[in-house]
Each structure stands twice: as C-alpha cells, then as structure tokens.
Scaffold this active site. Structure first.
Site, PDB file in Angstrom:
ATOM      1  N   ARG A   1      -9.283   0.902   8.901  1.00  0.00           N
ATOM      2  CA  ARG A   1      -8.877  -0.484   9.103  1.00  0.00           C
ATOM      3  C   ARG A   1      -9.940  -1.274   9.843  1.00  0.00           C
ATOM      4  NH1 ARG A   1      -2.908   0.483   8.986  1.00  0.00           N
ATOM      5  NH2 ARG A   1      -1.836  -1.502   8.907  1.00  0.00           N
TER       6      ARG A   1
ATOM      7  N   LYS B   1       0.830  -1.217   0.000  1.00  0.00           N
ATOM      8  CA  LYS B   1       0.000   0.000   0.000  1.00  0.00           C
ATOM      9  C   LYS B   1       0.862   1.264   0.000  1.00  0.00           C
ATOM     10  CE  LYS B   1      -2.209  -0.827   3.887  1.00  0.00           C
ATOM     11  NZ  LYS B   1      -1.661  -2.127   4.303  1.00  0.00           N
TER      12      LYS B   1
ATOM     13  N   ARG C   1      11.412  -5.866   4.144  1.00  0.00           N
ATOM     14  CA  ARG C   1      11.036  -4.446   4.086  1.00  0.00           C
ATOM     15  C   ARG C   1      11.951  -3.603   4.964  1.00  0.00           C
ATOM     16  NH1 ARG C   1       4.923  -2.411   4.723  1.00  0.00           N
ATOM     17  NH2 ARG C   1       5.003  -3.125   6.881  1.00  0.00           N
TER      18      ARG C   1
ATOM     19  N   ARG D   1      -0.462  -9.647  13.002  1.00  0.00           N
ATOM     20  CA  ARG D   1      -0.977  -8.568  12.158  1.00  0.00           C
ATOM     21  C   ARG D   1      -1.888  -9.121  11.066  1.00  0.00           C
ATOM     22  NH1 ARG D   1       4.039  -5.554  10.140  1.00  0.00           N
ATOM     23  NH2 ARG D   1       2.578  -4.046   9.277  1.00  0.00           N
TER      24      ARG D   1
ATOM     25  N   ARG E   1      11.278  -2.375  10.645  1.00  0.00           N
ATOM     26  CA  ARG E   1      10.276  -2.111  11.663  1.00  0.00           C
ATOM     27  C   ARG E   1      10.189  -3.291  12.627  1.00  0.00           C
ATOM     28  NH1 ARG E   1       5.032  -0.231   8.325  1.00  0.00           N
ATOM     29  NH2 ARG E   1       4.064  -1.416  10.009  1.00  0.00           N
TER      30      ARG E   1
HETATM   31  P1  AMP Z   1       1.054   0.392   8.884  1.00  0.00           P
HETATM   32  O1  AMP Z   1       2.317   1.180   8.721  1.00  0.00           O
HETATM   33  O2  AMP Z   1      -0.084   0.960   8.092  1.00  0.00           O
HETATM   34  O3  AMP Z   1       1.262  -1.083   8.669  1.00  0.00           O
HETATM   35  O4  AMP Z   1       0.635   0.570  10.415  1.00  0.00           O
HETATM   36  C1  AMP Z   1       1.464   0.106  11.458  1.00  0.00           C
HETATM   37  C2  AMP Z   1       0.664  -0.112  12.722  1.00  0.00           C
HETATM   38  O5  AMP Z   1       0.064   1.130  13.126  1.00  0.00           O
HETATM   39  C3  AMP Z   1      -0.501  -1.080  12.582  1.00  0.00           C
HETATM   40  O6  AMP Z   1      -0.112  -2.431  12.709  1.00  0.00           O
HETATM   41  C4  AMP Z   1      -1.397  -0.621  13.726  1.00  0.00           C
HETATM   42  O7  AMP Z   1      -0.909  -1.062  14.969  1.00  0.00           O
HETATM   43  C5  AMP Z   1      -1.234   0.898  13.675  1.00  0.00           C
HETATM   44  N1  AMP Z   1      -2.230   1.510  12.764  1.00  0.00           N
HETATM   45  C6  AMP Z   1      -2.007   2.148  11.583  1.00  0.00           C
HETATM   46  N2  AMP Z   1      -3.159   2.563  11.025  1.00  0.00           N
HETATM   47  C7  AMP Z   1      -4.146   2.169  11.872  1.00  0.00           C
HETATM   48  C8  AMP Z   1      -5.564   2.254  11.845  1.00  0.00           C
HETATM   49  N3  AMP Z   1      -6.217   2.845  10.840  1.00  0.00           N
HETATM   50  N4  AMP Z   1      -6.245   1.728  12.901  1.00  0.00           N
HETATM   51  C9  AMP Z   1      -5.628   1.163  13.938  1.00  0.00           C
HETATM   52  N5  AMP Z   1      -4.300   1.006  14.012  1.00  0.00           N
HETATM   53  C10 AMP Z   1      -3.550   1.506  12.991  1.00  0.00           C
END
Ligand code: AMP
Length: 210
Positions: A88, A13, A123, A167, A156
């Site tokens: 999400r 994404k 990544r 996840r 990360r």
């Molecule tokens: P991402 O970089 O989008 O994979 O986000 C990393 C982490 O941030 C996720 O695994 C969640 O713990 C948190 N996170 C990001 N966006 C959201 C969201 N819309 N709702 C809840 N948690 C989020």
C-alpha cells in the site's frame, strides 16, 4: 501465478481476490484480514494496529512487511498467491522486491471516489473467515449471516462515513503512486470496477489472461 490486487478501499479487491482464489486455487493473502483477526484476538500486533485502522490511517510499514514476509514463506503460497491490500506504499513494494518474490501481474480495480462511499456503507464482513458482502450488490443467502462459515456479519468501524474520507485521502497520497511503480515494470493491468460483481469478475479474469 503471483498476483497483487490494487485499488481504493471499497473497490472490491477482497471479492475479486475470493474469485481468483477459487479459479486458480491459490490463497488470497489480505493484510487487512490478518490485522482484523489480530485485533479480534487481542494480540500485541492487533492492539498496535487498532488505533491506526480505526482512524483510517495505514499501519506502519514494518508491521505489515513483517506479516507478509512470514506469510509468503508458508507452504500454501508455493504455487502462487494473491496479495489483497499489500503493498500500500512504495516502501512496502520495495520491501517485497527485496524479499525476492516474483510478481507476475498487478490488477488495479478502478472505482471513482464518488461511488466509494455508498459501496462502503453497504459493506458487511465476516470477522471469522474474512468473507465480504454488500447489502445491495452481494447479499448473503440469509440476512446478516456469512454463507461460508455461518458467523454473524458486521459493519467495519472504518467503513463508517467519517473514516472513509480519511481512507480515500490516504489511498490517493500513499497507495496510488504504486500504479506508476508497477506500470514501469510493465505488469500493471487496469480493470474498471462495474456495478455488478459478476461483470467486474469477468474483466478481472480477462486481465489474468491478456
Ligand atoms: P483493508 O481491509 O485492506 O481495507 O485494510 C483495513 C485497514 O488495515 C487499512 O485501512 C489499514 O489501516 C490497515 N492495512 C491493511 N493493509 C495494510 C498495508 N498494506 N499497509 C498499511 N496498513 C494496512
């Protein structure tokens, strides 16, 4: 154009958001990047989010809804935006509806679970500007250094194998139902994630035009 990018963690994404951002000159808004920045700066929100993120769980809805509510009011979102990683959950999507934000398209990038682990283990991210790389599929020009801002790239903590399964479980339980939510609104476009980023990008751009 106001867009949402959906997909499992590691589906690409963030990379597709960068490509659309360049092509349409609209900002990519990533809740993950905003939360990581808050964590790096040690803010109250960052400290609150850290335990959830490190455990591969979602941060509470009210926190991310608040972030998006504020961010979409900023001037640079007036002519369109790409939401990467939000919504999400169904309550987040409903909150977005209540913000009276028109969503034109939802692009869902599909990658089978068995390919996710290897994508995530390779990544690397830049915590300063949010750019993402991959040790095999999307190498930076200089190893370990961000092409965009020159900062060091890191892995990360939540991309480590032990957290990835959590996840993915969270994704299937809480985020996947959004496909149905947006399908019913008639704005869902599915893109099959390809091995090469360029091939996925070509399909993403096609989904913007269909
Ligand atoms: P991402 O970089 O989008 O994979 O986000 C990393 C982490 O941030 C996720 O695994 C969640 O713990 C948190 N996170 C990001 N966006 C959201 C969201 N819309 N709702 C809840 N948690 C989020």
């Amino acid at each position: 154009m106001n867009l949402i990018l959906l997909g499992a963690p590691g589906a690409g994404k963030g990379t597709q958001a960068e490509k659309i951002c360049e092509r349409l000159s609209i900002p990519a808004v990533s809740t993950g990047n905003i939360l990581r920045e808050a964590m790096a700066n040690g803010t109250e929100m960052g400290l609150k989010a850290k335990s959830f993120i490190d455990a591969g769980q979602l941060v509470p809805d009210e926190v991310v809804i608040g972030i998006i509510n504020d961010r979409l009011k900023e001037d640079d979102c007036k002519n369109g935006f790409i939401l990467d990683g939000f919504p999400r959950t169904i309550p987040q999507a409903e909150a977005l509806d209540r913000m009276n934000v028109r969503i034109d398209r939802v692009i869902d990038i599909e990658v089978p679970d068995e390919k996710i682990a290897s994508r995530l283990s390779g990544r690397r991210v830049c915590l300063k500007c949010g750019a993402t790389y991959h040790t095999e599929f999307k190498k930076p020009k200089a190893e370990g250094i961000c092409d965009v801002c020159g900062d060091n790239l890191v892995q990360r903590k939540d991309d480590m194998p032990e957290t990835v399964l959590d996840r993915l479980k969270t994704y299937h339980e809480q985020t996947e139902p959004l496909k149905d939510f947006y399908e019913k609104k008639g704005i869902l476009h599915i893109v099959e994630g390809q091995k090469n980023v360029e091939d996925t990008t070509a399909l993403t751009f096609k989904a913007l035009e269909d």
